[in-house]
Design a protein around this motif. Structure first.
Motif, mmCIF file in Angstrom:
data_model
loop_
_atom_site.group_PDB
_atom_site.id
_atom_site.type_symbol
_atom_site.label_atom_id
_atom_site.label_comp_id
_atom_site.label_asym_id
_atom_site.label_seq_id
_atom_site.Cartn_x
_atom_site.Cartn_y
_atom_site.Cartn_z
ATOM 1 N N SER A 1 73.267 -22.169 -33.633
ATOM 2 C CA SER A 1 74.714 -22.189 -33.396
ATOM 3 C C SER A 1 75.047 -22.524 -31.952
ATOM 4 N N SER A 2 74.057 -22.475 -31.052
ATOM 5 C CA SER A 2 74.215 -22.913 -29.655
ATOM 6 C C SER A 2 72.954 -23.676 -29.278
ATOM 7 N N LYS A 3 73.092 -24.960 -28.959
ATOM 8 C CA LYS A 3 71.901 -25.784 -28.723
ATOM 9 C C LYS A 3 71.087 -25.315 -27.529
ATOM 10 N N ASP A 4 71.716 -24.598 -26.593
ATOM 11 C CA ASP A 4 70.997 -24.052 -25.443
ATOM 12 C C ASP A 4 70.669 -22.579 -25.637
ATOM 13 N N GLY A 5 70.745 -22.128 -26.870
ATOM 14 C CA GLY A 5 70.507 -20.718 -27.155
ATOM 15 C C GLY A 5 69.101 -20.262 -26.834
ATOM 16 N N ASP A 6 68.126 -21.200 -26.832
ATOM 17 C CA ASP A 6 66.759 -20.807 -26.508
ATOM 18 C C ASP A 6 66.618 -20.398 -25.046
ATOM 19 N N THR A 7 67.592 -20.775 -24.206
ATOM 20 C CA THR A 7 67.621 -20.328 -22.815
ATOM 21 C C THR A 7 68.783 -19.372 -22.585
ATOM 22 N N TYR A 8 69.304 -18.807 -23.692
ATOM 23 C CA TYR A 8 70.348 -17.776 -23.663
ATOM 24 C C TYR A 8 71.639 -18.258 -22.996
ATOM 25 N N ARG A 9 71.958 -19.526 -23.259
ATOM 26 C CA ARG A 9 73.226 -20.095 -22.813
ATOM 27 C C ARG A 9 74.008 -20.549 -24.039
ATOM 28 N N GLY A 10 75.316 -20.435 -23.971
ATOM 29 C CA GLY A 10 76.153 -20.837 -25.093
ATOM 30 C C GLY A 10 77.480 -20.124 -25.042
ATOM 31 N N ALA A 11 78.199 -20.161 -26.145
ATOM 32 C CA ALA A 11 79.512 -19.522 -26.215
ATOM 33 C C ALA A 11 79.506 -18.480 -27.322
ATOM 34 N N ILE A 12 79.783 -17.242 -26.959
ATOM 35 C CA ILE A 12 79.861 -16.188 -27.961
ATOM 36 C C ILE A 12 80.975 -16.534 -28.949
ATOM 37 N N GLY A 13 80.675 -16.407 -30.217
ATOM 38 C CA GLY A 13 81.630 -16.763 -31.265
ATOM 39 C C GLY A 13 81.381 -18.116 -31.899
ATOM 40 N N SER A 14 80.472 -18.921 -31.341
ATOM 41 C CA SER A 14 80.155 -20.209 -31.973
ATOM 42 C C SER A 14 79.609 -19.960 -33.380
ATOM 43 N N ARG A 15 80.073 -20.785 -34.330
ATOM 44 C CA ARG A 15 79.720 -20.560 -35.740
ATOM 45 C C ARG A 15 79.298 -21.872 -36.399
ATOM 46 N N LEU A 16 78.067 -21.868 -36.962
ATOM 47 C CA LEU A 16 77.531 -23.012 -37.681
ATOM 48 C C LEU A 16 77.252 -22.588 -39.122
#
Length: 351
Positions: free
Chosen positions: A327-342
């Motif tokens: 749901s966040s493409k940079d989630g593996d480095t703990y970056r993204g937007a809380i609430g993103s939904r896929l």
């Protein structure tokens, strides 16, 4: 001299007392499960959380049975014994019972042979982990070919109910009854202590190694399942809504930055799984199919992405296919937007 003898005697008695009184090991784990590599299409995986041994056998090994060699927790015993043959005929599901050295604990491990027939998934069958209450996908034949970061998130102190995890089933689907919903969620008080401010929802073909979740979290995601043939395209349906505020690893909001999802497939050589540290960079990669634009999509949108083969790479021998979504493409480095939904539905690898 007499004083030295007395001191030596006392020391020996103390040492003997320590050895005598030392408690026996209470652990009852299968630590390794070894089969001749010529019988396997992929490395064996021991799911310690669900007490399962996942085997990826060649047809001949499945038909004739195998004789695994086990290592156990110190002093533990196991039935059937290490080196004994096990068989899978008539739907038989072998199991091993491990008894700790102390005799206080027993664990039973089921041995499951994993095989993917048709490379097509509708995400219709979900079950709930008994202990931590997260949802996970199960194929109609009972195989566990999909995994997620949910087992790792469970270690961070989230509420023990399906709504507390970043991957779960949803009735907001393209077809059928269910689809897979991936959410980017805030970290917990415990995860914040180790610098994890958010959890991106993830879904991938492969296994999650909970033993590595905190020490080496990127290596815990083991991507891929055995694959044969030459893939043509990666297809499916998705919708995506990015969260309002993109944040960096420290939790700082970055103005003007927007989150995006990631959906991709990677074909690579060998039987040892790639992970989040090398799924994009390994020299074993043969071909990839990546969603080119992960921005928002308000309605279900179909993708049909052709595989791009790397120069000089030919699909042959032992191979693995990874499918990864976040749901966040940079989630593996703990970056993204809380609430993103896929939301994902009806995925397929075509040949």
């Amino acid at each position: 001299m007499l004083r030295k003898i007395l001191l030596s005697t006392i020391a020996i008695c103390c040492l003997y007392g320590c050895i005598k009184d030392a408690p026996l090991n209470p652990e009852a784990d299968i630590e390794t499960f070894t089969i001749d590599r010529s019988q396997l299409t992929s490395d064996v995986f021991i799911d310690q959380v669900n007490r399962k041994v996942m085997l990826y056998l060649k047809p001949d090994a499945f038909d004739k049975g195998v004789a695994p060699v086990l290592t156990l927790s110190a002093g533990a015993s196991v039935t059937p014994a290490s080196g004994d043959s096990i068989f899978f005929d008539n739907g038989n599901v072998p199991e091993y019972t491990v008894t700790s050295a102390s005799g206080e604990n027993k664990k039973t491990y089921l041995v499951e042979v994993v095989a993917i027939g048709e490379w097509k998934w509708a995400f219709e069958k979900w079950e709930i982990n008994d202990k931590d209450k997260y949802q996970y996908l199960v194929e109609n034949d009972g195989n566990l070919v999909w995994s997620s970061g949910n087992p790792g998130v469970a270690l961070s102190g989230v509420p023990k109910n399906p709504e507390g995890y970043p991957l779960r089933a949803t009735t907001d689907k393209y077809e059928g009854t269910y689809a897979a919903e991936l959410l980017t969620m805030p970290g917990t008080a415990l995860s914040n202590l180790v610098g994890i401010k958010l959890f991106a929802g993830s879904l991938f073909l492969g296994n999650f190694d909970s033993q590595s979740a905190f020490l080496e979290p990127l290596k815990a995601t083991q991507f891929g399942q055995p694959y044969q043939g030459r893939p043509r395209s990666f297809t499916g349906w998705y919708k995506y809504a990015p969260g309002a505020s993109y944040q960096d690893k420290a939790g700082n909001i970055i103005p003007g930055m927007h989150d995006s999802c990631a959906i991709y497939a990677v074909l690579y050589s060998g039987t040892t799984r790639l992970d989040a540290t090398n799924i994009h960079t390994s020299d074993r990669i043969i071909a990839t199919a990546k969603l080119p634009d992960g921005s928002g999509r308000g309605n279900f949108t179909r993708f049909d992405i052709p595989f791009t083969f790397l120069p000089g790479k030919i699909p042959r021998g032992d191979m693995m296919m990874a499918i990864v979504a976040s749901s966040s493409k940079d989630g593996d480095t703990y970056r993204g937007a809380i609430g993103s939904r896929l939301v994902l539905d009806s995925l397929e690898i075509t040949q």
